[in-house]
Design a protein around this motif. Structure first.
Motif, PDB file in Angstrom:
ATOM      1  N   GLU A 215       0.345  -1.253  -0.098  1.00  0.00           N
ATOM      2  CA  GLU A 215      -0.023  -0.348   0.079  1.00  0.00           C
ATOM      3  C   GLU A 215       0.920   0.967   0.361  1.00  0.00           C
ATOM      4  O   GLU A 215       0.308   2.526  -0.741  1.00  0.00           O
ATOM      5  CB  GLU A 215      -0.904  -0.146   1.065  1.00  0.00           C
ATOM      6  CG  GLU A 215      -1.746   1.808   1.108  1.00  0.00           C
ATOM      7  CD  GLU A 215      -2.661   1.469   2.251  1.00  0.00           C
ATOM      8  OE1 GLU A 215      -3.520   1.979   2.734  1.00  0.00           O
ATOM      9  OE2 GLU A 215      -2.453   0.292   3.842  1.00  0.00           O
ATOM     10  N   THR A 282      -6.150   3.886   6.812  1.00  0.00           N
ATOM     11  CA  THR A 282      -6.751   3.338   4.967  1.00  0.00           C
ATOM     12  C   THR A 282      -8.394   3.231   5.520  1.00  0.00           C
ATOM     13  O   THR A 282      -8.676   3.884   4.650  1.00  0.00           O
ATOM     14  CB  THR A 282      -6.405   1.861   5.340  1.00  0.00           C
ATOM     15  OG1 THR A 282      -4.651   1.711   4.788  1.00  0.00           O
ATOM     16  CG2 THR A 282      -6.869   1.828   3.575  1.00  0.00           C
ATOM     17  N   LEU A 369      -8.760   1.396  -2.177  1.00  0.00           N
ATOM     18  CA  LEU A 369      -7.560   1.945  -0.617  1.00  0.00           C
ATOM     19  C   LEU A 369      -8.468   0.354   0.230  1.00  0.00           C
ATOM     20  O   LEU A 369      -7.902  -0.498   1.177  1.00  0.00           O
ATOM     21  CB  LEU A 369      -9.119   2.346  -0.059  1.00  0.00           C
ATOM     22  CG  LEU A 369      -7.426   4.411  -0.885  1.00  0.00           C
ATOM     23  CD1 LEU A 369      -8.774   4.996  -0.046  1.00  0.00           C
ATOM     24  CD2 LEU A 369      -6.553   3.955   0.034  1.00  0.00           C
ATOM     25  N   PHE A 372      -6.450  -2.657  -0.282  1.00  0.00           N
ATOM     26  CA  PHE A 372      -5.241  -3.338   0.606  1.00  0.00           C
ATOM     27  C   PHE A 372      -5.239  -3.162   2.151  1.00  0.00           C
ATOM     28  O   PHE A 372      -5.024  -4.290   2.908  1.00  0.00           O
ATOM     29  CB  PHE A 372      -4.627  -1.267   0.572  1.00  0.00           C
ATOM     30  CG  PHE A 372      -3.759  -1.483  -0.536  1.00  0.00           C
ATOM     31  CD1 PHE A 372      -2.690  -2.440  -1.728  1.00  0.00           C
ATOM     32  CD2 PHE A 372      -3.771   0.031  -1.466  1.00  0.00           C
ATOM     33  CE1 PHE A 372      -1.835  -1.803  -1.939  1.00  0.00           C
ATOM     34  CE2 PHE A 372      -2.789   0.191  -2.652  1.00  0.00           C
ATOM     35  CZ  PHE A 372      -2.631  -0.618  -3.011  1.00  0.00           C
TER      36      PHE A 372
END
Length: 391
Positions: A215, A282, A369, A372
């Motif tokens: 990431e 995240t 996102l 990840f």
């Protein structure tokens, strides 16, 4: 630190620069040669894939011919040659070829340093030196931010690539002259990658190594530019400033993890808690994906800080490697880390291409996102079963 190690550190600065500068150059490459986000995702992915694919032969080379010749030769041919190809690029394909070559050139630099550290210093010292090398090298992320934007706006990106070609070539020559291979204790044990894979303690470290840097590398190396441009209409200078801030966080992160390891005397739990901070950051980005550019940049910096676990996880894995497997072992761990980024770049490029035509510009980035977050969650669950380092 002698001159040879200093030059390896500078070569790692170049390595960090090359893996991150596409995000800053994306507006210029789109205008000059028609390279879109998917093209750059593919080119960036090639850098990481070729870098990862080189790790097994580099592991063999470190254990047989030594770090000096391995690092110098590949940096000259791949780093210097790839930068020259990039400077002459007229199509996105040329950029991809250049990035693949540069990936080959950068592949041995950090592992050559780690090989020297592992054989010349005790395992507990290795953790500090590994973090220091990454912290210094991550300065390349800072150079690959706002300063690169200024260079592209003033002297042009092609001229900047020719400067990088000269720097890579000169550094390779310096490494050949100044680096000294460590003296190895004579042993009849030759070692193999199969023997590395038989070390059960590494099985629970490999998955987090595979996803933890994915990431950070993908956001800083590529998506921060298109994300801020497409969702917030950010100008190149804003992108440069954002990448600068994230780069600074990535310099501080490895040194912070090294300090926390010394305070709490545990690598495993320092890595685990820090990675949880990355996961929470995240989730924060997913919730605020198109609400505030300031908050998004802050959360990206948090991901850069908490996600700087690479040297700590590397030191954790190194603690289980016998001397005759150091070269192959550290390159196997590095293969997981860099290969994870390459796979992630290809996957997220597909995600962006599939959903970029929707009504919401933020949708592909929400999905990237989320991708990840899922990977990191799996890596953390597996890492819970790992064995901590012995003190």
């Amino acid at each position: 630190m002698n001159i040879g190690i200093a030059l390896l550190a500078f070569a790692y600065v170049l390595s960090q620069f090359f893996r991150a500068f596409l995000a800053v150059l994306s507006p210029f490459l789109a205008t000059d040669i028609g390279a879109g986000p998917e093209d750059l995702a593919f080119a960036s992915g090639l850098w990481f894939i070729t870098f990862a694919a080189m790790q097994p032969p580099i592991g063999w080379a470190l254990d047989t011919i030594g770090p000096r010749r391995t690092a110098a030769t590949l940096l000259l041919l791949g780093g210097g040659g790839g930068a020259a190809v990039f400077a002459l690029a007229t199509t996105p394909l040329h950029v991809s070829i250049a990035m693949a070559l540069i990936g080959v050139g950068c592949a041995p630099v950090l592992m050559a340093s780690y090989y020297i550290f592992a054989l010349d210093h005790p395992p507990l010292r290795f953790a500090f030196l590994a973090a220091l090398m990454v912290g210094v090298g991550t300065l390349g992320n800072i150079v690959a931010s706002y300063p690169t934007t200024l260079a592209a706006e003033t002297m042009g990106w092609r001229a900047a690539l020719w400067v990088l070609c000269a720097l890579a070539s000169a550094t390779a020559a310096g490494i050949w002259i100044t680096v000294r291979d460590p003296i190895k204790e004579p042993t009849e044990q030759k070692g193999s990658f199969a023997e590395v894979l038989r070390i059960r303690a590494l099985w629970f470290i490999f998955p987090l190594m595979l996803v933890s840097y994915a990431e950070v590398g993908a956001l800083r190396g590529l998506w921060i530019g298109p994300y801020l441009t497409e969702v917030f209409n950010a100008e190149p200078r804003v992108i440069g400033q954002a990448t600068l801030a994230m780069g600074i966080a990535m310099v501080v992160g490895p040194l912070l993890y090294s300090k926390l390891d010394n305070v709490f005397r545990t690598l495993k739990w320092v890595v685990f808690v820090g990675s949880c901070g990355m996961l929470l950051s995240t989730f924060g980005m997913i919730m605020l994906v198109d609400h505030s550019v300031i908050w998004i940049i802050i959360l990206m910096c948090a991901i850069g800080l908490f996600g700087s676990t690479y040297p700590a996880i590397m030191a954790h894995g190194r603690s289980f490697l016998p001397p005759h497997l150091v070269g192959r072992g550290v390159t196997m761990l590095n293969l997981c880390s860099i290969g994870g980024v390459g796979i992630a770049q290809f996957a997220t490029g597909r995600i962006h291409a599939s959903y970029s035509d929707g009504a919401f510009a933020s949708l592909p980035y929400s999905l990237i996102l989320t991708f990840f977050a899922i990977l990191l969650s799996i890596g953390l669950i597996t890492y819970l079963f790992s064995r901590d380092t012995e003190r």
